[in-house]
Enzyme design. Structure first.
Site, PDB file in Angstrom:
ATOM      1  N   GLY A  47      37.048  41.719  35.170  1.00  0.00           N
ATOM      2  CA  GLY A  47      37.573  42.651  36.160  1.00  0.00           C
ATOM      3  C   GLY A  47      36.893  42.543  37.503  1.00  0.00           C
ATOM      4  O   GLY A  47      36.381  41.496  37.874  1.00  0.00           O
TER       5      GLY A  47
ATOM      6  N   LEU B 216      44.631  39.768  32.025  1.00  0.00           N
ATOM      7  CA  LEU B 216      43.657  39.478  33.076  1.00  0.00           C
ATOM      8  C   LEU B 216      42.340  38.931  32.508  1.00  0.00           C
ATOM      9  O   LEU B 216      41.720  39.560  31.646  1.00  0.00           O
ATOM     10  CB  LEU B 216      43.385  40.765  33.868  1.00  0.00           C
ATOM     11  CG  LEU B 216      42.518  40.572  35.126  1.00  0.00           C
ATOM     12  CD1 LEU B 216      43.216  39.703  36.146  1.00  0.00           C
ATOM     13  CD2 LEU B 216      42.147  41.916  35.722  1.00  0.00           C
ATOM     14  N   ASP B 217      41.922  37.791  32.999  1.00  0.00           N
ATOM     15  CA  ASP B 217      40.620  37.196  32.652  1.00  0.00           C
ATOM     16  C   ASP B 217      40.494  36.859  31.168  1.00  0.00           C
ATOM     17  O   ASP B 217      39.382  36.711  30.641  1.00  0.00           O
ATOM     18  CB  ASP B 217      39.447  38.129  33.055  1.00  0.00           C
ATOM     19  CG  ASP B 217      39.445  38.413  34.553  1.00  0.00           C
ATOM     20  OD1 ASP B 217      40.058  37.624  35.289  1.00  0.00           O
ATOM     21  OD2 ASP B 217      38.839  39.405  34.970  1.00  0.00           O
ATOM     22  N   GLU B 218      41.629  36.724  30.491  1.00  0.00           N
ATOM     23  CA  GLU B 218      41.583  36.444  29.052  1.00  0.00           C
ATOM     24  C   GLU B 218      42.179  35.090  28.697  1.00  0.00           C
ATOM     25  O   GLU B 218      42.269  34.739  27.519  1.00  0.00           O
ATOM     26  CB  GLU B 218      42.342  37.548  28.276  1.00  0.00           C
ATOM     27  CG  GLU B 218      41.734  38.934  28.355  1.00  0.00           C
ATOM     28  CD  GLU B 218      40.477  39.103  27.503  1.00  0.00           C
ATOM     29  OE1 GLU B 218      40.070  38.130  26.814  1.00  0.00           O
ATOM     30  OE2 GLU B 218      39.882  40.191  27.553  1.00  0.00           O
TER      31      GLU B 218
END
Lengths: 285, 285, 285, 285
Positions: free
Chosen positions: A202, A228-230
Site C-alpha cells: 500500500g 493491489l501489490d499481490e
C-alpha cells in the site's frame, strides 16, 4: 545475424517425453539450440521450458516454427509461445513526476542495453515531456482526475492499443490501474513497488519502514493484477539502511533499488525468461 | 592490554554541550578516546552517544568513571552505562533441536571471535547436550510442556538468574518467552527470526514465503518484547532464491542467513553498539 | 534552515583531549552538535574526526568557526577544514561517449538528490552535448589528440579553474589525467574504475575478468593520483555474473555497479565524510 | 524415493541435435526429466548439458543409462558422466588449525543439509581431532614437515585413495598440494582461498587487502590445479569492510565469507552442477 534466435516458451502438465518431443521438432528441421532450461514443479506437477534456437539454422521463420510445434499442443496440453528476437517488444512506459526510473530506462534504451522499442511514454503529469522528447519518443500527458478516473484510463487504454504495446511498464506511475485494464493486459503490465513485498503493502512504504525501524529497504518488480501489490513477483532486492537515515534518505536510497530492480525485471521479461504460473513466476535466469 | 577500554554509552534529551560536558570529564582525567560516535535524532529530539576510552589512560576503573559521569546525570537527564571490556558479558544461549545457530556461535566463541562468556546453554530438548558439553559448557535440558509452560519457564528464569546472565540469546529456541520474563529481561534477550520482518510474522515464515513466491528470503535479529516479532530490530539480511527451490531448500538456505545475522547482531550487542529508543535501535557500527 | 550545518573535518596525531578541546570551542559558542564520529588509527597513531554543528546555533559563520578552531591548530598539529552546507560544492563532470554514469548523475542532480552545483561538463567527444544542455548545464568539447594530449589537458585545466571546481568527477572519462594535473587537484578528482581494484588494473578489465572466469564483477570509486588505478579507494561494490554472460553482458552488467558506486562515493565526498590518510580513506558513513 | 534421480552431465563440440539425441535415449526408455539446463558457449563452440531424470521412471539403473548414452559418445565426441543420487559422493575433508570452515561443514553434514559421506578428515595438526571424532568421523593427523613434505603427502594420498574419495575439500588446509597429486585428482580438489581472486594471490591476502585499503574483502572457491590460486573458479563472494577494521577484524570477517562460499561451492559440486572447460566453470545453478 548470429544473435538472431527464436525463443520457444512453453508450459504444460508434467509428463514423460516433453523435452524430447519438442526437441525432435527442432532437430528434424535442423534447429540449433543455443540455450535451454527446463523446470518441473513438483507441487503443481507442471512443466516449464524455454529454448533458444538459432534463427538461421532453420529453413523457416518463427511463425512456421510455432505452427510445427502446435502439432504437439493438444497432445501435451501446451501453453506455447514462439518469439522472434528480430521483432523487439513494444514497451509503453508510464510515469508520473518522479524521474529516476524513467530516466534510467531511457538511458539504457538509448545505449542499446535494453532490446525493445518504446513507442510512447504516457504520464498523468507533464513534467517529463521535454526529457522524453529529447530521446525522440512521443509523450502523452493524460491527467487522471479524482472525480473521473475512468475517462483518463479510457484514454490510456486507447493509447496503449493504438501503439500496439506488447508490454506496459509502470515506472513509478502513481495511479492504481483499473481492474478491467489489468485483466485485458494480464501478465503484460510490470510495476515497481517501493518495498520488499509483502512488507509494507500500500501507500507510503518508506514511512512504514521508518516507523518499524527496519535495517533494510527494498523494491519489488511484479506483474500487475487486480489485487493491489499481490501480483506475481519477478524480482526483488534490498539495501542496508541505518538509524541515521531520515525518511527523505530512505526515499532517496530506495530509488537506487527501485531503478535497478525494475530494469532487471524488465530485461528478464523482454528476454522471455519469465513464465507465470498461478501467482508465482519461473524466471529462467 | 592495549585493547582494554571502557565504553560509555548514553542517551538523553538533545541539547547544546552534551559531547563537551562528557568529554571534559574524560579529558580532565587523562582519558584517551579511541573511537566515538554521536547521533542526534531529529524526530524525537534525542541524543545518543558511544565513546571508547583506553582503560590504562585513566587513573581509575569503570566504576569510578561512571560515578564521575553521574555528576551529569541529573543535569542532562542521562541514561548512562559504562562497560569494561575486561569483564566480558555473560551470555546464556537457548536452543531447541536445530543446531545451525548454536553450532555457529559455539565455534565463534571457541575460536575467540566472540568476546563473551557462555555460562550455560538451556534447551527444551536434549539433542544438543553432547555437542555443548564437548565445548565444556554446562547444558540444561528444561522441557516446556504444553500443559504447564509456566513451570518450565520458572526453571528457565531460575537458571538465567543463577548464571548471572547479562544477555540471553534465542538461537532458534522455538518457544515464545512469557511476558513477565520479557519484561524482567528488557533489551537483554536477543532473538533470530527466520524472516525479513515485518514480512511473515509468526509461524512457518518459509512456507508463507514460498506461497507468496518471493525472490528473497531473510532473517531478523531483534530484541524480544512482549509483542511477538515486534521488538526493536538490530540487524537483518536476505538472500536471493529462485523458483527451483522447494520449501526444504528455503529452510536450508535461510539457515545461512539466520546464523550470519544472529552472530552479527550479537556482536554489535556485545560491543555495546546497540542503543534502544522506543521500538527502534541506534547501531553505532 | 534546520538542515543548515557546518561540518568540521580534522585529523592530527593522536593524543589525549582532542575531542574535548574541539568540543569546548563549539560548546562555548553555543554550538549544537547533530552528528559526530571520531576514529583513532592504531597503526599510524593518527586521529580523525567529523563533527556537524547546527549553523543557527552559533552566533557566527563557518569562517569564524574555523578561525576559532585554528587556535588549536598549532597545539594539536591539526589538518582542519570547516565546510558550510549552504555553499554546495562545485563539481565539474568529465565524460566521454558512454552515457550511463553521466546520465545517472545528472538525473540525481536535477531531482535534488545530489547536493552540489555542476558548473559544466567537459568531454573529449561531442556526443553528450545535447543531453547535458537539456539539463541547462554548459558543455565543453575538448578533444584529446593522441599527438598533443598536453594541449587538450591545458584547456581542461583552464576550464576547471575558470569554473572554480571544488571537485572533478571522471564519469567514465576514458583518458588518463596528466601527473601535474593530478598533483594540482590532489584528493579532488574522483574516478570510477570498472573493476574491483586491485583486480584487473589497467585497460579492458571486463575482458580480463572474462578470461579469468570470475563469478563477480565490480567497480571502484577512488581519488585519482599519479599512479594509475592506485589512488585511495572511497567505495567498491560487485555483482554476481554467470558462465552465460558474454563480455558484452559483463560490460552492460558492470555499468549498473559503476553508476551506483560512483554516485555513492561522490555523495560521501560531497557530505565531507571521506578523509584521506596516506593511500587509504576513512569514510564516516 | 521421489527425489532419487540420475544426473546426466555432458559436454561436447557444439552441433545440431545434441539435446534431442540425448533426449530420445531418455524418453524411449520412459525417463522423466525433472530439471535440465543446456548452455552453448559461442567462443569455444562447445556445448554443456545437465539433465536430471527420475530414477524410478527408468527400468534400469545409472550404469545402464550410461551405457545406453555411450552409443552417442563417438558420434558426438561426448564427455559423459551419469551420477546416481542414491550414491552420495565420498568427500575427504582436509583442515589445519582453524575451525570455522571445518565446523561449518560438519554441522551441515550432520544436519542432513550436505548430501555426501565424509569418510575421514585429514589434518596436519591434531587440534581438531576431538571435534571431528565427536561427529563420528575418523581423523588422521598427518604432519607435513618442512624438510620432507613428500613423505607427508604420500601418506595423504594413501589415505585419500584408501577412503575412495570422490572429492577432496581443503577447508582452510594451509599447505600447498604437490603438483603430482593435483594432476591425479584433477577437478576433484576444492579449495577456499581467502581473497576475491585474482586479487591478492598468495600468502596473507588480508594483510595485502589492509595495505591497499579496499572496502570489500572476499573469498573464492575453486578447483585446485598445479598453478597456485589459478584454478577454475566455482563461486566467489565479498563483504563490505570499513576503515575501522584492523587486520584481525578482516580475518574474522573474512571467515564468514569463506565458510559460506565454500559450502555453496561444495554443494554445487555435490549436485553435479559444475562443469569445467579449460580454466572456467559452467555452473548450472
Amino acid at each position: 545475424m548470429s544473435n538472431h534466435t527464436f525463443r520457444i516458451v512453453l508450459d504444460c502438465p508434467d509428463q514423460v517425453g516433453i523435452v524430447t518431443r519438442v526437441g525432435e521438432v527442432i532437430t528434424n528441421n535442423g534447429g540449433w539450440i543455443t540455450e535451454a532450461a527446463h523446470h518441473s514443479d513438483e507441487d503443481s506437477n507442471w512443466f516449464f521450458s524455454r529454448i533458444e534456437v538459432k534463427a538461421d539454422s532453420l529453413p523457416f521463420g518463427a511463425k512456421e516454427l510455432k505452427s510445427k510445434l502446435e502439432s504437439l499442443r493438444d497432445e501435451l496440453s501446451l501453453n506455447l509461445e514462439v518469439l522472434d528476437t528480430a521483432q523487439p517488444k513494444r514497451v509503453v512506459l508510464m510515469a508520473s513526476k518522479g524521474s529516476h526510473c524513467l530516466s534510467d530506462l531511457l538511458d539504457r534504451w538509448k545505449s542499446g542495453d535494453l532490446e525493445c522499442d518504446i513507442p510512447c511514454v504516457i504520464s498523468n503529469h507533464d513534467d517529463m515531456r521535454s526529457l522524453v522528447e529529447w530521446y525522440g519518443i512521443p509523450f502523452f500527458h493524460v491527467p487522471i482526475k479524482a472525480d473521473n478516473k475512468q475517462a483518463g484510463f479510457d484514454e490510456v487504454e486507447r493509447l496503449i492499443m493504438e501503439h500496439e504495446a506488447d508490454c506496459v511498464v509502470l515506472a513509478r506511475y502513481m495511479q492504481i490501474i483499473p481492474e478491467t485494464l489489468c485483466q485485458k493486459l494480464k501478465h503484460k503490465v510490470i510495476n515497481i513497488h517501493h518495498s520488499f513485498l509483502p512488507s509494507f503493502i500500500g501507500a507510503k512504504p518508506y514511512h512504514q519502514a521508518a516507523r518499524r525501524g527496519v535495517k533494510l529497504i527494498g523494491a519489488t518488480c511484479h506483474y500487475v493484477t487486480e489485487e493491489l501489490d499481490e501480483g506475481p513477483i519477478i524480482d526483488q532486492d534490498v539495501t542496508h539502511v541505518s538509524h541515521r537515515e531520515t525518511i527523505e534518505d530512505l526515499v532517496r536510497r530506495g530509488k537506487d533499488v527501485e531503478k535497478t530492480v525494475l530494469a532487471r525485471g524488465l530485461r528478464a521479461h523482454l528476454e522471455d525468461r519469465v513464465l507465470v504460473h498461478g501467482n508465482k513466476t519461473i524466471v529462467f535466469n
